[in-house]
Design a protein around this motif. Structure first.
Motif, PDB file in Angstrom:
ATOM      1  N   CYS A   1      -3.614   2.468   8.325  1.00 46.56           N
ATOM      2  CA  CYS A   1      -3.183   1.075   8.233  1.00 46.56           C
ATOM      3  C   CYS A   1      -4.162   0.163   8.948  1.00 46.56           C
ATOM      4  O   CYS A   1      -4.833   0.584   9.892  1.00 46.56           O
ATOM      5  CB  CYS A   1      -1.794   0.835   8.818  1.00 46.56           C
ATOM      6  SG  CYS A   1      -1.095   2.145   9.770  1.00 46.56           S
TER       7      CYS A   1
ATOM      8  N   GLN B   1       4.029  -0.913   4.430  1.00 44.91           N
ATOM      9  CA  GLN B   1       5.219  -0.698   5.274  1.00 44.91           C
ATOM     10  C   GLN B   1       6.456  -1.400   4.693  1.00 44.91           C
ATOM     11  O   GLN B   1       7.552  -0.856   4.724  1.00 44.91           O
ATOM     12  CB  GLN B   1       5.011  -1.221   6.698  1.00 44.91           C
ATOM     13  CG  GLN B   1       3.602  -1.080   7.240  1.00 44.91           C
ATOM     14  CD  GLN B   1       3.362   0.162   8.053  1.00 44.91           C
ATOM     15  OE1 GLN B   1       3.982   1.189   7.823  1.00 44.91           O
ATOM     16  NE2 GLN B   1       2.458   0.068   9.001  1.00 44.91           N
TER      17      GLN B   1
ATOM     18  N   VAL C   1       6.884   1.393   9.810  1.00 43.53           N
ATOM     19  CA  VAL C   1       8.055   1.569   8.937  1.00 43.53           C
ATOM     20  C   VAL C   1       9.349   1.374   9.747  1.00 43.53           C
ATOM     21  O   VAL C   1      10.290   0.710   9.289  1.00 43.53           O
ATOM     22  CB  VAL C   1       8.021   2.942   8.222  1.00 43.53           C
ATOM     23  CG1 VAL C   1       9.308   3.207   7.469  1.00 43.53           C
ATOM     24  CG2 VAL C   1       6.835   2.991   7.258  1.00 43.53           C
TER      25      VAL C   1
ATOM     26  N   TYR D   1      -7.225   0.991   1.381  1.00 42.65           N
ATOM     27  CA  TYR D   1      -7.218   2.365   0.871  1.00 42.65           C
ATOM     28  C   TYR D   1      -8.325   2.502  -0.178  1.00 42.65           C
ATOM     29  O   TYR D   1      -8.635   1.536  -0.883  1.00 42.65           O
ATOM     30  CB  TYR D   1      -5.853   2.724   0.264  1.00 42.65           C
ATOM     31  CG  TYR D   1      -4.751   2.926   1.294  1.00 42.65           C
ATOM     32  CD1 TYR D   1      -5.037   3.002   2.656  1.00 42.65           C
ATOM     33  CD2 TYR D   1      -3.417   3.029   0.906  1.00 42.65           C
ATOM     34  CE1 TYR D   1      -4.035   3.173   3.592  1.00 42.65           C
ATOM     35  CE2 TYR D   1      -2.404   3.203   1.844  1.00 42.65           C
ATOM     36  CZ  TYR D   1      -2.717   3.270   3.185  1.00 42.65           C
ATOM     37  OH  TYR D   1      -1.724   3.433   4.109  1.00 42.65           O
ATOM     38  N   PRO D   2      -8.886   3.696  -0.300  1.00 40.22           N
ATOM     39  CA  PRO D   2     -10.075   3.851  -1.133  1.00 40.22           C
ATOM     40  C   PRO D   2      -9.965   3.304  -2.556  1.00 40.22           C
ATOM     41  O   PRO D   2     -10.930   2.778  -3.080  1.00 40.22           O
ATOM     42  CB  PRO D   2     -10.300   5.366  -1.139  1.00 40.22           C
ATOM     43  CG  PRO D   2      -9.757   5.801   0.172  1.00 40.22           C
ATOM     44  CD  PRO D   2      -8.548   4.941   0.415  1.00 40.22           C
TER      45      PRO D   2
ATOM     46  N   ILE E   1      -1.739   2.363  -3.870  1.00 44.08           N
ATOM     47  CA  ILE E   1      -1.029   3.583  -3.497  1.00 44.08           C
ATOM     48  C   ILE E   1       0.390   3.471  -4.065  1.00 44.08           C
ATOM     49  O   ILE E   1       0.834   2.366  -4.392  1.00 44.08           O
ATOM     50  CB  ILE E   1      -1.026   3.814  -1.968  1.00 44.08           C
ATOM     51  CG1 ILE E   1      -0.734   5.289  -1.659  1.00 44.08           C
ATOM     52  CG2 ILE E   1      -0.035   2.898  -1.247  1.00 44.08           C
ATOM     53  CD1 ILE E   1      -1.214   5.768  -0.326  1.00 44.08           C
TER      54      ILE E   1
HETATM   55  N1  SPM Z   1       2.718   3.713   8.395  1.00 41.38           N
HETATM   56  C1  SPM Z   1       1.586   3.726   7.557  1.00 41.38           C
HETATM   57  C2  SPM Z   1       1.038   5.077   7.392  1.00 41.38           C
HETATM   58  C3  SPM Z   1       0.323   5.220   6.082  1.00 41.38           C
HETATM   59  N2  SPM Z   1       0.564   6.495   5.472  1.00 41.38           N
HETATM   60  C4  SPM Z   1      -0.109   6.696   4.225  1.00 41.38           C
HETATM   61  C5  SPM Z   1      -1.545   6.904   4.394  1.00 41.38           C
HETATM   62  C6  SPM Z   1      -2.283   7.240   3.137  1.00 41.38           C
HETATM   63  C7  SPM Z   1      -3.736   7.250   3.417  1.00 41.38           C
HETATM   64  N3  SPM Z   1      -4.559   7.616   2.305  1.00 41.38           N
HETATM   65  C8  SPM Z   1      -4.480   6.836   1.142  1.00 41.38           C
HETATM   66  C9  SPM Z   1      -5.456   7.294   0.149  1.00 41.38           C
HETATM   67  C10 SPM Z   1      -4.835   7.766  -1.119  1.00 41.38           C
HETATM   68  N4  SPM Z   1      -5.315   9.062  -1.465  1.00 41.38           N
END
Ligand code: SPM
Length: 300
Positions: free
Chosen positions: A67, A76, A103, A237-238, A242
């Motif tokens: 994050c 979140q 969260v 995120y890449p 997500i």
């Molecule tokens: N509280 C936030 C935590 C985030 N958890 C998810 C993290 C995912 C990270 N990688 C994302 C890339 C998708 N392959």
């Protein structure tokens, strides 16, 4: 180059590189480390917190961005309020993982939530978040919350019929999070839920991980009668995207329309991302994704 994930550029500046957990054959994200706050190896994983001019404070676990201050709201708020506003009365909530506290911070805001239990395996992540990422660490101060440092799978296996909503806020399927993507875990979640209970789990990106998501759908539909994938945009995120796997014990659940709007309105001004409209739109998927998921759902 200091290691695979941090390097110095020709101006001698430090950068963080994420190469991807499920697909490591390409470099997909680089963020400049303006100031390193801490880097530590815990019993379970490598934990890095740093500051970047645009993203603000950032948390990285085992080389994957979790994050950033700029965009953590989109993850979140959505992983929390999607299931809480699908369930008819989400009084008792369990969070598995979520060691940064973001969260817990969101779930506790919901007017219908009375008790929150959180089970995080790594106490070091919680310590670091409280100290260096207080905008999320503040989530641990809420009096609705009871926090346990324990393996999430072990916790759900030992608690039956207790929760209305279970949120799995895990990192990618590697290291301590691996068990949180297995059939046995989803079966234990099913048994841990009360009547009409709902789960919402981190479920990767459809751009890079569609085969993984299809496989997850296949496992979960053997256990839960209703399931769906909801998407959100996370700039750090890449792939910038997500999703969440949401599944219900009820056969007739309406995933797409947010409930509790009158009561929820009271907290709307505390939110940056989630709204009833964002809720509905999260379930509208690109055609290539919808087709593939429908194919799995139609062939149990
Ligand atoms: N509280 C936030 C935590 C985030 N958890 C998810 C993290 C995912 C990270 N990688 C994302 C890339 C998708 N392959």
């Amino acid at each position: 180059m200091t290691n695979n994930e941090q390097f110095k550029n020709h101006d001698n500046e430090d950068w963080f590189v994420e190469t991807g957990v499920l697909n490591s054959d390409q470099c997909r994200l680089t963020i400049k480390i303006g100031r390193k706050l801490i880097e530590k190896q815990s019993k379970y994983q490598n934990i890095l917190a740093f500051e970047n001019e645009k993203f603000g404070r950032c948390l990285v676990l085992d080389d994957a961005i979790q994050c950033t201050e700029l965009d953590e709201c989109s993850y979140q708020e959505m992983i929390s309020f999607l299931p809480l506003n699908i369930h008819p009365n989400p009084e008792r909530v369990l969070i598995i993982g979520g060691g940064d506290g973001g969260v817990a911070r969101e779930v506790a805001k919901h007017p219908l939530v009375k008790h929150v239990v959180q089970c995080e395996i790594d106490s070091e992540v919680v310590k670091i978040s409280k100290k260096y990422l207080p905008f999320m660490g503040v989530g641990f101060e809420n009096e609705k919350l009871k926090l346990f440092f324990q393996d999430g799978y072990e916790y759900v296996r030992n608690h039956k019929n207790e929760f209305d909503v279970i949120i799995t806020d895990s990192s990618d399927p590697k290291g301590p999070a691996t068990t949180l993507y297995q059939s046995e875990y989803y079966q234990a979640l099913y048994e841990c839920l009360r009547h009409d209970g709902i789960i919402c789990c981190q479920a990767e990106s459809y751009w890079f991980d569609l085969e993984f998501i299809k496989n997850l759908f296949h496992k979960v539909q053997q256990i839960f009668p209703s399931l769906a994938y909801a998407s959100t945009a996370v700039a750090s995120y890449p792939s910038g995207q997500i999703g969440f796997l949401i599944a219900s014990k009820s056969k007739t659940v309406d995933f797409k329309h947010a409930k509790h709007q009158e009561k929820f309105q009271k907290i709307a001004e505390k939110l940056r991302y989630y709204s009833p409209e964002m809720h509905s739109s999260a379930f509208i998927l690109p055609m290539f994704v919808q087709r593939q998921l429908d194919q799995v759902l139609n062939n149990p």
